[in-house]
Design an enzyme around this catalytic site. Structure first.
Site, short mmCIF file in Angstrom:
data_model
loop_
_atom_site.label_atom_id
_atom_site.label_comp_id
_atom_site.label_asym_id
_atom_site.label_seq_id
_atom_site.Cartn_x
_atom_site.Cartn_y
_atom_site.Cartn_z
N ASP A 9 0.85 -1.19 0.00
CA ASP A 9 0.00 0.00 0.00
C ASP A 9 0.89 1.24 0.00
OD1 ASP A 9 0.77 0.52 2.63
OD2 ASP A 9 -1.25 0.34 3.48
N CYS A 66 2.84 -2.97 4.05
CA CYS A 66 2.02 -1.80 4.34
C CYS A 66 2.79 -0.97 5.36
CB CYS A 66 0.62 -2.19 4.80
SG CYS A 66 0.52 -3.06 6.37
N GLY A 67 2.15 -0.01 5.99
CA GLY A 67 2.88 0.86 6.90
C GLY A 67 3.57 0.10 8.02
N THR A 68 2.83 -0.80 8.63
CA THR A 68 3.38 -1.63 9.71
C THR A 68 3.64 -3.07 9.29
OG1 THR A 68 1.16 -2.21 10.40
CG2 THR A 68 2.17 -0.29 11.49
N GLY A 69 3.02 -3.49 8.22
CA GLY A 69 3.03 -4.91 7.84
C GLY A 69 1.93 -5.69 8.53
N GLY A 71 -1.58 -4.94 8.99
CA GLY A 71 -2.87 -5.07 8.29
C GLY A 71 -2.79 -5.98 7.08
N HIS A 99 10.52 -23.34 10.04
CA HIS A 99 9.54 -24.00 10.89
C HIS A 99 8.09 -23.81 10.42
CE1 HIS A 99 12.16 -24.60 14.76
NE2 HIS A 99 12.73 -25.08 13.67
N ASN A 100 7.79 -22.66 9.84
CA ASN A 100 6.39 -22.36 9.50
C ASN A 100 6.08 -22.53 8.02
OD1 ASN A 100 7.22 -19.79 11.65
ND2 ASN A 100 5.83 -21.39 12.32
N ARG A 110 6.97 1.70 7.50
CA ARG A 110 7.16 2.76 8.51
C ARG A 110 7.80 2.23 9.79
NH1 ARG A 110 0.97 4.72 7.37
NH2 ARG A 110 1.41 5.85 5.41
N ARG A 133 8.42 -32.72 12.33
CA ARG A 133 7.39 -32.27 13.28
C ARG A 133 6.82 -30.91 12.88
NH1 ARG A 133 12.31 -31.12 15.41
NH2 ARG A 133 12.65 -29.16 16.49
N HIS A 134 7.60 -30.15 12.12
CA HIS A 134 7.11 -28.83 11.69
C HIS A 134 6.03 -28.97 10.62
CE1 HIS A 134 10.16 -27.19 14.20
NE2 HIS A 134 11.09 -27.87 13.56
#
Ligand code: RB5
Length: 146
Positions: A9, A66-69, A71, A99-100, A110, A133-134
């Site tokens: 954004d 985005c600004g913070t990541g 949203g 792991h994820n 920002r 296991r992951h």
């Protein structure tokens, strides 16, 4: 050539350009769905566009900003098949893959990161899912989708 889809954004135009340039330097083909100006857009729309494009197939991963990541990562994680990480540093960026097994990584334009976001993206790219296991835990994450 591996493909990466990117969307951001208005809160992360500059960081998006930096990460896109780095991805290209690393040999990725980048499909940037925008935006490139400070004109206000809604981050859920950008997440939806990038995730829909990713789901067409053939992408190594996606990058959302985005600004913070916050949203845009929340939005992405609402979409079937998407696991989007919002790492705090290089360690978390690497673990998001090890792991994820995330398929999207998010950043905040920002945010003052303690480490260079480019190096965080590199840590993500250079990490490999460990399975075992992951995999069981990732399967449990995906089974939570309602
Ligand atoms: C847009 O002003 C801002 O809210 C957005 O970029 C993001 O920070 C939201 O999580």
């Amino acid at each position: 050539m591996q493909r990466v889809v990117v969307a951001n954004d208005h809160g992360a135009v500059e960081l998006a350009q930096i990460l896109i340039a780095h991805l290209k330097e690393r040999g990725f083909a980048v499909n940037h769905l925008g935006v490139t100006t400070a004109d206000s857009v809604d981050y859920p729309d950008m997440a939806a566009a990038a995730c829909a494009e990713y789901r067409t197939g053939g992408y190594a991963f996606g990058v959302l900003l985005c600004g913070t990541g916050i949203g845009i990562s929340i939005s992405a994680n609402k979409i079937d098949g998407i696991r989007c990480a919002l790492p705090q540093n290089r360690y978390a960026a690497a673990m998001a893959r090890r792991h994820n097994d995330v398929n999207f990584i998010a950043f905040g334009g920002r945010i003052d990161y303690p480490e260079d976001p480019v190096s965080m993206l590199d840590a993500f790219i250079d990490a490999t899912f460990e399975g075992g296991r992951h995999q069981r835990r990732v399967d449990k994450i995906m089974a939570l989708q309602s």
